[in-house]
Design an enzyme around this catalytic site. Structure first.
Site, mmCIF file in Angstrom:
data_model
loop_
_atom_site.group_PDB
_atom_site.id
_atom_site.type_symbol
_atom_site.label_atom_id
_atom_site.label_comp_id
_atom_site.label_asym_id
_atom_site.label_seq_id
_atom_site.Cartn_x
_atom_site.Cartn_y
_atom_site.Cartn_z
ATOM 1 N N ASN A 9 -9.832 34.227 -0.660
ATOM 2 C CA ASN A 9 -8.988 33.062 -0.456
ATOM 3 C C ASN A 9 -9.337 32.428 0.892
ATOM 4 O OD1 ASN A 9 -6.801 31.359 0.308
ATOM 5 N ND2 ASN A 9 -5.479 32.403 -1.163
ATOM 6 N N ASP A 68 -1.877 41.736 0.551
ATOM 7 C CA ASP A 68 -1.347 41.240 -0.698
ATOM 8 C C ASP A 68 -0.005 40.628 -0.349
ATOM 9 O OD1 ASP A 68 -1.867 40.808 -3.450
ATOM 10 O OD2 ASP A 68 -0.303 42.240 -3.951
ATOM 11 N N THR A 69 0.262 39.490 -0.930
ATOM 12 C CA THR A 69 1.468 38.740 -0.613
ATOM 13 C C THR A 69 2.161 38.356 -1.896
ATOM 14 O OG1 THR A 69 0.531 37.856 1.435
ATOM 15 C CG2 THR A 69 2.331 36.607 0.451
ATOM 16 N N TYR A 150 2.979 28.616 -2.677
ATOM 17 C CA TYR A 150 4.353 28.147 -2.835
ATOM 18 C C TYR A 150 4.883 27.421 -1.594
ATOM 19 C CZ TYR A 150 4.455 31.278 -6.898
ATOM 20 O OH TYR A 150 4.193 31.907 -8.094
ATOM 21 N N ASP A 151 4.046 27.173 -0.602
ATOM 22 C CA ASP A 151 4.492 26.578 0.660
ATOM 23 C C ASP A 151 5.314 25.293 0.496
ATOM 24 O OD1 ASP A 151 3.282 28.707 1.921
ATOM 25 O OD2 ASP A 151 1.731 27.520 2.925
ATOM 26 N N LYS A 171 3.888 27.952 11.468
ATOM 27 C CA LYS A 171 3.938 28.841 10.306
ATOM 28 C C LYS A 171 3.413 30.235 10.665
ATOM 29 C CE LYS A 171 2.099 29.612 5.705
ATOM 30 N NZ LYS A 171 1.068 29.276 4.740
ATOM 31 N N ARG A 177 2.762 36.444 6.810
ATOM 32 C CA ARG A 177 1.399 36.893 7.103
ATOM 33 C C ARG A 177 1.202 37.016 8.616
ATOM 34 N NH1 ARG A 177 -0.857 33.701 4.066
ATOM 35 N NH2 ARG A 177 -0.852 35.097 2.294
#
Length: 190
Positions: A9, A68-69, A150-151, A171, A177
């Protein structure tokens, strides 16, 4: 010090590069010649992070970390959770995922949610995990152009802006994160 950040990513890579101190050289999966999909077959965020980090350590031999989120929504009993990236299907489309989530919450008054990131680190033949959580709520319509995932529909507690409306530096300070990465950095500096 060289560490592999095991992600494909590019948004995550960019976000994390801005957080890691200059004395740590961050290598990508491309840098180490890893082009295959790393398995994510576990049923929890923690287990997926560990699985991915172990895969890189076992198959490539590098000290590495991965994350992983998941977005966990109270009214949906923690969904989409571990399935956040592919909530609306294997195509992993952020707009489809957000649309499905907004539809699922149409009749819900409880819109509380949290982002949870777990980082798994293989370093000096030891495995460590670090967890960051950011609580907030799911708003009713997408707002903002920044960020990813989803931000545009997640507004952290104490803020009037969604993650997608915030400057990345803000952020990173308050987000899941960023919190997990800060714990990783503190560990690496000791």
């Amino acid at each position: 010090m060289k560490l592999v950040f095991a992600t494909n990513n590019l948004n995550k890579l960019k976000e994390v590069q801005g957080l890691i101190p200059e004395n740590i050289k961050l290598l990508s999966l491309t840098d180490i010649g890893c082009f295959e999909d790393i398995p994510e077959t576990k049923n929890s965020i923690e287990a997926n992070a560990i699985q991915k980090a172990t895969y890189i350590k076992d198959n490539y031999g590098y000290d590495c970390f991965t994350d992983d989120t998941g977005l966990e929504v109270d009214a949906l009993h923690g969904e989409p959770g571990v399935f956040s990236a592919r909530y609306a299907g294997e195509q992993r489309n952020a707009n489809d995922n957000m649309d499905k989530l907004l539809d699922a919450l149409k009749k819900q008054t409880n819109r509380n949610a949290q982002f949870k990131t777990v980082i798994a680190l293989h370093f000096n033949n030891k495995l460590q995990t670090f967890t960051g959580i950011c609580t907030g709520e799911i708003i009713k319509v997408k707002q903002g152009e920044n960020g990813f995932g989803y931000d545009p529909i997640f507004k952290p507690n104490g803020f009037e802006l969604t993650f997608a409306e915030m400057d990345l530096s803000v952020k990173n300070k308050i987000g899941h994160r960023g919190k997990a990465i800060q714990l990783l950095i503190e560990f690496l500096n000791t």
